[in-house]
Scaffold this motif. Structure first.
Motif, PDB file in Angstrom:
ATOM      1  N   GLU A  37      49.418 -67.111 116.158  1.00  0.00           N
ATOM      2  CA  GLU A  37      48.252 -66.720 116.057  1.00  0.00           C
ATOM      3  C   GLU A  37      48.792 -64.999 114.624  1.00  0.00           C
ATOM      4  O   GLU A  37      49.237 -64.574 115.679  1.00  0.00           O
ATOM      5  CB  GLU A  37      47.001 -66.572 116.823  1.00  0.00           C
ATOM      6  CG  GLU A  37      46.848 -67.534 117.078  1.00  0.00           C
ATOM      7  CD  GLU A  37      45.490 -66.658 118.392  1.00  0.00           C
ATOM      8  OE1 GLU A  37      45.644 -65.699 119.017  1.00  0.00           O
ATOM      9  OE2 GLU A  37      45.025 -68.107 118.734  1.00  0.00           O
ATOM     10  N   LYS A  38      48.227 -65.256 113.765  1.00  0.00           N
ATOM     11  CA  LYS A  38      49.170 -64.003 113.181  1.00  0.00           C
ATOM     12  C   LYS A  38      47.814 -62.662 113.497  1.00  0.00           C
ATOM     13  O   LYS A  38      46.984 -62.614 113.568  1.00  0.00           O
ATOM     14  CB  LYS A  38      48.444 -64.304 111.649  1.00  0.00           C
ATOM     15  CG  LYS A  38      48.286 -63.391 110.143  1.00  0.00           C
ATOM     16  CD  LYS A  38      50.142 -63.194 109.565  1.00  0.00           C
ATOM     17  CE  LYS A  38      51.048 -62.686 109.076  1.00  0.00           C
ATOM     18  NZ  LYS A  38      50.722 -60.919 109.648  1.00  0.00           N
ATOM     19  N   SER A  39      49.550 -62.045 113.879  1.00  0.00           N
ATOM     20  CA  SER A  39      48.322 -60.312 113.779  1.00  0.00           C
ATOM     21  C   SER A  39      48.211 -59.587 112.706  1.00  0.00           C
ATOM     22  O   SER A  39      48.910 -59.722 111.568  1.00  0.00           O
ATOM     23  CB  SER A  39      49.846 -59.966 114.825  1.00  0.00           C
ATOM     24  OG  SER A  39      49.443 -58.431 114.779  1.00  0.00           O
ATOM     25  N   GLU A  40      47.252 -59.020 112.690  1.00  0.00           N
ATOM     26  CA  GLU A  40      46.718 -58.440 111.953  1.00  0.00           C
ATOM     27  C   GLU A  40      47.640 -57.356 112.052  1.00  0.00           C
ATOM     28  O   GLU A  40      48.266 -56.140 110.830  1.00  0.00           O
ATOM     29  CB  GLU A  40      45.681 -57.777 111.934  1.00  0.00           C
ATOM     30  CG  GLU A  40      44.305 -58.939 111.515  1.00  0.00           C
ATOM     31  CD  GLU A  40      44.549 -59.276 110.238  1.00  0.00           C
ATOM     32  OE1 GLU A  40      44.039 -58.721 109.412  1.00  0.00           O
ATOM     33  OE2 GLU A  40      44.348 -60.687 110.198  1.00  0.00           O
ATOM     34  N   PRO A  42      51.138 -55.836 112.934  1.00  0.00           N
ATOM     35  CA  PRO A  42      52.469 -56.013 113.294  1.00  0.00           C
ATOM     36  C   PRO A  42      52.635 -54.738 114.592  1.00  0.00           C
ATOM     37  O   PRO A  42      52.535 -53.366 115.199  1.00  0.00           O
ATOM     38  CB  PRO A  42      53.407 -55.572 112.520  1.00  0.00           C
ATOM     39  CG  PRO A  42      53.278 -56.199 111.401  1.00  0.00           C
ATOM     40  CD  PRO A  42      51.805 -55.591 111.905  1.00  0.00           C
ATOM     41  N   LYS A  43      53.458 -55.145 115.810  1.00  0.00           N
ATOM     42  CA  LYS A  43      53.316 -54.228 117.091  1.00  0.00           C
ATOM     43  C   LYS A  43      54.988 -53.345 116.265  1.00  0.00           C
ATOM     44  O   LYS A  43      54.930 -51.929 117.114  1.00  0.00           O
ATOM     45  CB  LYS A  43      53.997 -55.555 118.157  1.00  0.00           C
ATOM     46  CG  LYS A  43      53.428 -55.559 118.724  1.00  0.00           C
ATOM     47  CD  LYS A  43      53.739 -56.135 120.231  1.00  0.00           C
ATOM     48  CE  LYS A  43      52.859 -57.707 120.387  1.00  0.00           C
ATOM     49  NZ  LYS A  43      53.267 -57.813 121.882  1.00  0.00           N
ATOM     50  N   GLN A 130      57.440 -66.791 111.479  1.00  0.00           N
ATOM     51  CA  GLN A 130      56.159 -65.621 112.154  1.00  0.00           C
ATOM     52  C   GLN A 130      55.921 -64.636 112.853  1.00  0.00           C
ATOM     53  O   GLN A 130      55.067 -63.887 113.232  1.00  0.00           O
ATOM     54  CB  GLN A 130      54.787 -66.483 112.207  1.00  0.00           C
ATOM     55  CG  GLN A 130      53.502 -65.772 112.006  1.00  0.00           C
ATOM     56  CD  GLN A 130      52.125 -66.783 111.669  1.00  0.00           C
ATOM     57  OE1 GLN A 130      52.277 -67.876 112.192  1.00  0.00           O
ATOM     58  NE2 GLN A 130      51.344 -66.303 111.116  1.00  0.00           N
ATOM     59  N   THR A 131      56.697 -65.237 113.878  1.00  0.00           N
ATOM     60  CA  THR A 131      56.786 -64.608 115.405  1.00  0.00           C
ATOM     61  C   THR A 131      57.549 -63.390 115.095  1.00  0.00           C
ATOM     62  O   THR A 131      57.417 -62.173 115.913  1.00  0.00           O
ATOM     63  CB  THR A 131      57.799 -65.376 116.770  1.00  0.00           C
ATOM     64  OG1 THR A 131      56.628 -66.566 116.845  1.00  0.00           O
ATOM     65  CG2 THR A 131      57.743 -65.065 117.283  1.00  0.00           C
ATOM     66  N   GLN A 133      58.372 -61.579 112.249  1.00  0.00           N
ATOM     67  CA  GLN A 133      56.676 -61.035 111.572  1.00  0.00           C
ATOM     68  C   GLN A 133      55.997 -60.666 112.080  1.00  0.00           C
ATOM     69  O   GLN A 133      55.300 -59.346 111.929  1.00  0.00           O
ATOM     70  CB  GLN A 133      56.215 -61.934 109.984  1.00  0.00           C
ATOM     71  CG  GLN A 133      55.557 -61.349 109.620  1.00  0.00           C
ATOM     72  CD  GLN A 133      54.752 -62.721 108.001  1.00  0.00           C
ATOM     73  OE1 GLN A 133      54.125 -62.875 109.126  1.00  0.00           O
ATOM     74  NE2 GLN A 133      54.257 -62.015 107.280  1.00  0.00           N
ATOM     75  N   ASN A 134      55.006 -61.277 113.148  1.00  0.00           N
ATOM     76  CA  ASN A 134      54.147 -60.375 113.699  1.00  0.00           C
ATOM     77  C   ASN A 134      54.661 -59.510 114.802  1.00  0.00           C
ATOM     78  O   ASN A 134      53.943 -58.354 114.487  1.00  0.00           O
ATOM     79  CB  ASN A 134      53.098 -61.539 114.979  1.00  0.00           C
ATOM     80  CG  ASN A 134      53.180 -62.388 114.249  1.00  0.00           C
ATOM     81  OD1 ASN A 134      52.138 -62.134 113.473  1.00  0.00           O
ATOM     82  ND2 ASN A 134      52.110 -63.164 114.685  1.00  0.00           N
ATOM     83  N   GLU A 135      55.881 -59.578 115.116  1.00  0.00           N
ATOM     84  CA  GLU A 135      55.894 -58.617 116.246  1.00  0.00           C
ATOM     85  C   GLU A 135      57.331 -57.352 115.513  1.00  0.00           C
ATOM     86  O   GLU A 135      56.605 -55.967 115.875  1.00  0.00           O
ATOM     87  CB  GLU A 135      57.208 -59.217 117.320  1.00  0.00           C
ATOM     88  CG  GLU A 135      57.758 -58.302 117.850  1.00  0.00           C
ATOM     89  CD  GLU A 135      57.390 -57.939 119.405  1.00  0.00           C
ATOM     90  OE1 GLU A 135      57.513 -56.925 120.743  1.00  0.00           O
ATOM     91  OE2 GLU A 135      56.460 -59.213 119.380  1.00  0.00           O
TER      92      GLU A 135
END
Length: 295
Positions: A37-40, A42-43, A130-131, A133-135
């Protein structure tokens, strides 16, 4: 397209060379569910370009480790993590990229390492990107593929090359790529190398198998003047690396060169130029290090 199972004889032969396939697509859930799921937000927001290594068929991340170790010893990276991808495409990151990372490397590990549905390989690659990118909020990636690992890169590009919501591909390395098939008669027709295959001076093959014709869409889809490409092939004699004919590897040029920012071929010769040995070859290591991080 219906794909036949590889015969036992061919399977054993290919296993011994590290380049085997089997038709085991896993679609227990929805056909194109990404499991990401796309994270708005990133961590982390790291200003780095990670390099993803994709292993060959019937292999795993350990097949990438020799090249990764060479990069560490050369001092061009200080961070290595692993991305485990299960048969459904779910990604688990093992390790973490630190804030002071320099040229981080991601060893991609497919649990289903004999996936013949190349669209699934593209989906697996997309999930890894994408993972990350989200992280980490990455904006660009490099990709290195050996043998079957190149299908992950090519089909990722077919599916996502112009997706504005994903990081851009910066540099691409192919090692022993079989773009117009493998020279094994027992293979499914879709990935079998056409007989008497030749390429012209632009890399265009005189015959195209089913998957190559599909990849030919990249001649217009490939991002224009954005990606530097290095094509490493092995020749142990007879214009072959022992598994893949050089003509099949060289057919990459016709797919990407018209749109690539740059395109270069390096031919490795000698006994260590055999298909399965290319990822343990010192010349290959030097070429990759120079191309990705020193130029």
């Amino acid at each position: 397209m219906k794909i036949k199972l590889v015969s036992l004889t061919a399977l054993v032969a290919l296993v011994l060379t590290g380049c085997s396939f089997q038709n085991k697509p896993n679609r227990a859930d929805a056909a194109h569910k990404y499991y990401v799921e796309k994270s708005e937000t990133p961590k982390n927001n790291l200003n780095v370009i990670p390099t993803l290594f994709f292993h060959g068929g019937l292999s795993n991340y350990r097949g990438e480790e020799n090249m990764v170790k060479a990069a560490q010893e050369a001092g061009v990276t200080n961070s290595v993590i692993r991305a485990d991808v299960d048969a459904n495409g779910k990604v688990k990151l093992i390790g973490a990229i630190p804030n002071n990372a320099v040229n981080p490397i991601v060893e991609v590990n497919y649990r289903n390492n004999v996936q013949l549905n190349f669209k699934e390989n593209g989906r697996y690659a997309r999930n890894v990107v994408q993972t990350l990118q989200n992280e980490y909020g990455i904006k660009k990636v490099n990709m290195v593929g050996h043998s079957l690992g190149n299908t992950s890169i090519m089909y990722y590009l077919l599916q996502e090359a112009h997706n504005p919501n994903l990081p851009r591909l910066n540099k691409q390395v192919s090692i022993g790529g079989h773009f117009d098939g493998l020279d094994f008669k027992q293979l499914p027709i879709a990935i079998r190398q056409p007989a008497n295959l030749r390429v012209d001076n632009e890399g265009k093959p005189n015959k195209m198998n089913v998957t190559y014709r599909e990849m030919a869409k990249l001649r217009t889809l490939y991002p224009n003047k954005e990606i530097d490409v290095l094509n490493i092939i092995g020749n142990i004699g007879g214009n072959s690396d022992g598994i893949v004919k050089n003509a099949s590897s060289l057919s990459l040029e016709y797919l990407v060169a018209p749109m690539a920012k740059s395109y270069r071929v390096v031919t490795i010769t000698g006994k260590n130029a055999e298909h399965g040995q290319l990822t343990y070859n010192k010349q290959v290591e030097k070429q990759i290090i120079n191309f990705l991080w020193l130029q």
